[in-house]
Write an enzyme that holds these catalytic residues in place. Sequence first.
Site, PDB file in Angstrom:
ATOM      1  CB  CYS A  54      -0.893   0.005   1.233  1.00 17.79           C
ATOM      2  SG  CYS A  54      -1.854   1.537   1.398  1.00 17.79           S
ATOM      3  CG  ASP A  61      -2.488  -3.689  -0.603  1.00 17.43           C
ATOM      4  OD1 ASP A  61      -3.220  -3.833   0.384  1.00 17.43           O
ATOM      5  OD2 ASP A  61      -2.124  -2.581  -1.022  1.00 17.43           O
ATOM      6  CB  SER A  78       6.415 -18.415 -18.252  1.00 18.94           C
ATOM      7  OG  SER A  78       7.355 -19.460 -18.340  1.00 18.94           O
ATOM      8  CG  HIS A  95      -5.763  -2.587  -4.822  1.00 15.26           C
ATOM      9  ND1 HIS A  95      -4.629  -2.855  -4.090  1.00 15.26           N
ATOM     10  CD2 HIS A  95      -6.786  -2.757  -3.967  1.00 15.26           C
ATOM     11  CE1 HIS A  95      -4.949  -3.181  -2.856  1.00 15.26           C
ATOM     12  NE2 HIS A  95      -6.260  -3.122  -2.747  1.00 15.26           N
TER      13      HIS A  95
END
Length: 156
Positions: A54, A61, A78, A95
């Site tokens: 955050c 988070d 990947s 977010h």
Amino acid sequence: MSDSSHPPLAPKHLGRSSDLPASPQAAILDYVANPRANELYLVRFAAPEFTSLCPVTGQPDFAHLVIDYAPGETIVESKSLKLFLGSFRNHAGFHEDCTVGIGRRLYDEMQPKWLRIGGYWYPRGGIPIDVFWQSGAPPEALWLPDQGVAPYRGRG
């Protein structure tokens, strides 16, 4: 970040020992030639243990990310994607910034036919936040399965 018009095709991580990048900006995403460039198909990456910080409190988070894309001339390697996503562990970002930033960087560098990302964030302060971004309308005839992440229901 690399020049989005010429993504690198010589993987820097594959088959080598690689440290976790210090930040998302320092992370190098590798792209390789799409072995099925003439086909329309969907690739899905799921990262159910994504973490960031955050930007206000510094608290961790957690999210379940689902990245779907229809490759163009290249595909993302990947291992480099894993390292890129891991670089968010110490990154302070909301977010929305994390989710959209990941989708935008992949889209700009890889130049797929289409890309979407779903960020299913676990609650902090009692409110789960889900963030979705896509590059535009999906190509016609592309099979789009549901992302398979249930909405947050708490204990119920």
